[in-house]
Design an enzyme around this catalytic site. Structure first.
Site, PDB file in Angstrom:
ATOM      1  N   TYR A   1      83.724  53.962  59.498  1.00 29.43           N
ATOM      2  CA  TYR A   1      82.639  53.710  60.467  1.00 29.43           C
ATOM      3  C   TYR A   1      82.049  55.038  60.949  1.00 29.43           C
ATOM      4  O   TYR A   1      80.828  55.214  60.986  1.00 29.43           O
ATOM      5  CB  TYR A   1      83.210  52.892  61.625  1.00 29.43           C
TER       6      TYR A   1
ATOM      7  N   ALA B   1      79.979  56.723  58.268  1.00 28.14           N
ATOM      8  CA  ALA B   1      78.690  56.037  58.076  1.00 28.14           C
ATOM      9  C   ALA B   1      77.720  56.410  59.201  1.00 28.14           C
ATOM     10  O   ALA B   1      76.542  56.690  58.964  1.00 28.14           O
ATOM     11  CB  ALA B   1      78.900  54.526  58.042  1.00 28.14           C
ATOM     12  N   LYS B   2      78.222  56.425  60.436  1.00 33.16           N
ATOM     13  CA  LYS B   2      77.336  56.723  61.569  1.00 33.16           C
ATOM     14  C   LYS B   2      76.921  58.190  61.583  1.00 33.16           C
ATOM     15  O   LYS B   2      75.789  58.516  61.943  1.00 33.16           O
ATOM     16  CB  LYS B   2      78.025  56.334  62.880  1.00 33.16           C
TER      17      LYS B   2
ATOM     18  N   ILE C   1      79.596  49.446  74.482  1.00 35.40           N
ATOM     19  CA  ILE C   1      78.596  48.528  75.058  1.00 35.40           C
ATOM     20  C   ILE C   1      79.200  47.123  75.033  1.00 35.40           C
ATOM     21  O   ILE C   1      79.879  46.747  74.065  1.00 35.40           O
ATOM     22  CB  ILE C   1      77.296  48.550  74.205  1.00 35.40           C
TER      23      ILE C   1
END
Ligand SMILES: NC(=O)c1ccc[n+]([C@@H]2O[C@H](COP(=O)([O-])OP(=O)(O)OC[C@H]3O[C@@H](n4cnc5c(N)ncnc54)[C@H](O)[C@@H]3O)[C@@H](O)[C@H]2O)c1
Length: 248
Positions: free
Chosen positions: A155, A158-159, A188
């Site tokens: 993750y 990818a970010k 969030i």
């Protein structure tokens, strides 16, 4: 597009069925954008129905952002509305996996949805933006692309890739009146974090300088700003609605 009233502008938002993407759709609809909303989930149709029942102009496109056909379907819908001026690459997911048991298919899928998906939608939308004289793109990164994350190598990579893609597109396209920026939220309150363990949530809340998780609407405000003429000097930036977790 420079100078065009919002009511003449079409925004494409991917991953708009839930969480941050849904909040972005609601915010942009309230501002007067016509919307093309993509998602792999059929429930994006409910979002469209709700927005249209409030005088919005939205349409749904179901598909997987890792599939080039989806990007082309999104653009085809935007052209029916008169062409895209704004693109928000938001679709994504998070699955933790210790690095030593991370499989090649888990790695490939994570990169495909986030990085390839963002690339495909940019590649489909940019020729249209060039033909119309400009546009704006906001790519959804994550603070984990800036600081890394335990059991989140795929993750985070990818970010981080999305942040690099954003800067490169900004360098290449700013002179052609296409502004490209990224948003890197902290935690969030969406299904993506609400599904995490209570222990993780409690520890994370303790760590955050503000001591609160953000709401999807907080991220939507940042995206709406970056799309607006008020952000005309922002190119290749990564804004962080992150409760103070990362300070750059
Ligand atoms: N929630 C957070 O704390 C947080 C923090 C930083 C970044 N983000 C990023 O924000 C974005 C939105 O996340 P969210 O928290 O709203 O999650 P969410 O799960 O509420 O919404 C994600 C949406 O993307 C869609 N989606 C997932 N994979 C897709 C695919 N292959 N093709 C098309 N649609 C797909 C899902 O169906 C869903 O509607 C993601 O890119 C995520 O990585 C979230």
């Amino acid at each position: 597009m420079k100078g065009a009233p919002i009511s003449d502008q079409t925004a494409i938002v991917t991953g708009a069925a839930s969480g941050i993407g849904k909040a972005i759709a609601e915010k942009l609809c309230a501002l007067g954008y016509r919307l093309v909303l993509g998602d792999k989930s059929e429930s994006v149709r409910d979002v469209v129905e709700c927005l249209n029942s409030k005088e919005g102009q939205a349409t749904a496109v179901i598909g997987d952002v890792a599939d080039p056909h989806h990007a082309h379907s999104l653009i085809a819908e935007a052209q029916r509305y008169g062409g895209a001026c704004a693109l928000v690459n938001n679709a994504g997911y998070l699955v933790q996996s210790p690095f030593t048991s991370l499989t090649i298919s888990e790695w490939d899928r994570m990169i495909a949805v986030h990085l390839r998906g963002t690339f495909l939608c940019c590649a489909a939308a940019i020729p249209l933006m060039l033909a119309r004289g400009g546009g704006t793109i906001v790519n959804m990164a994550s603070q984990l692309g800036q600081k890394g994350g335990i059991e989140l190598a795929h993750y985070s990579a990818a970010k981080a890739g999305i942040i690099g893609l954003t800067k490169s597109l900004a360098l290449e396209l700013s002179s052609k009146n296409i502004r490209v920026n990224a948003v890197a939220p902290g935690p969030i309150n969406t299904p993506l974090t609400l599904e995490a363990s209570k222990a993780w949530r409690d520890r994370k809340l303790d760590e955050l300088p503000l001591g609160i998780f953000g709401d999807p609407s907080d991220v939507a405000e940042t995206v709406a700003f970056l799309l607006s003429p008020a952000a005309r000097l922002y190119v290749g930036q990564t804004l962080g609605p992150n409760s103070g977790d990362v300070m750059l």
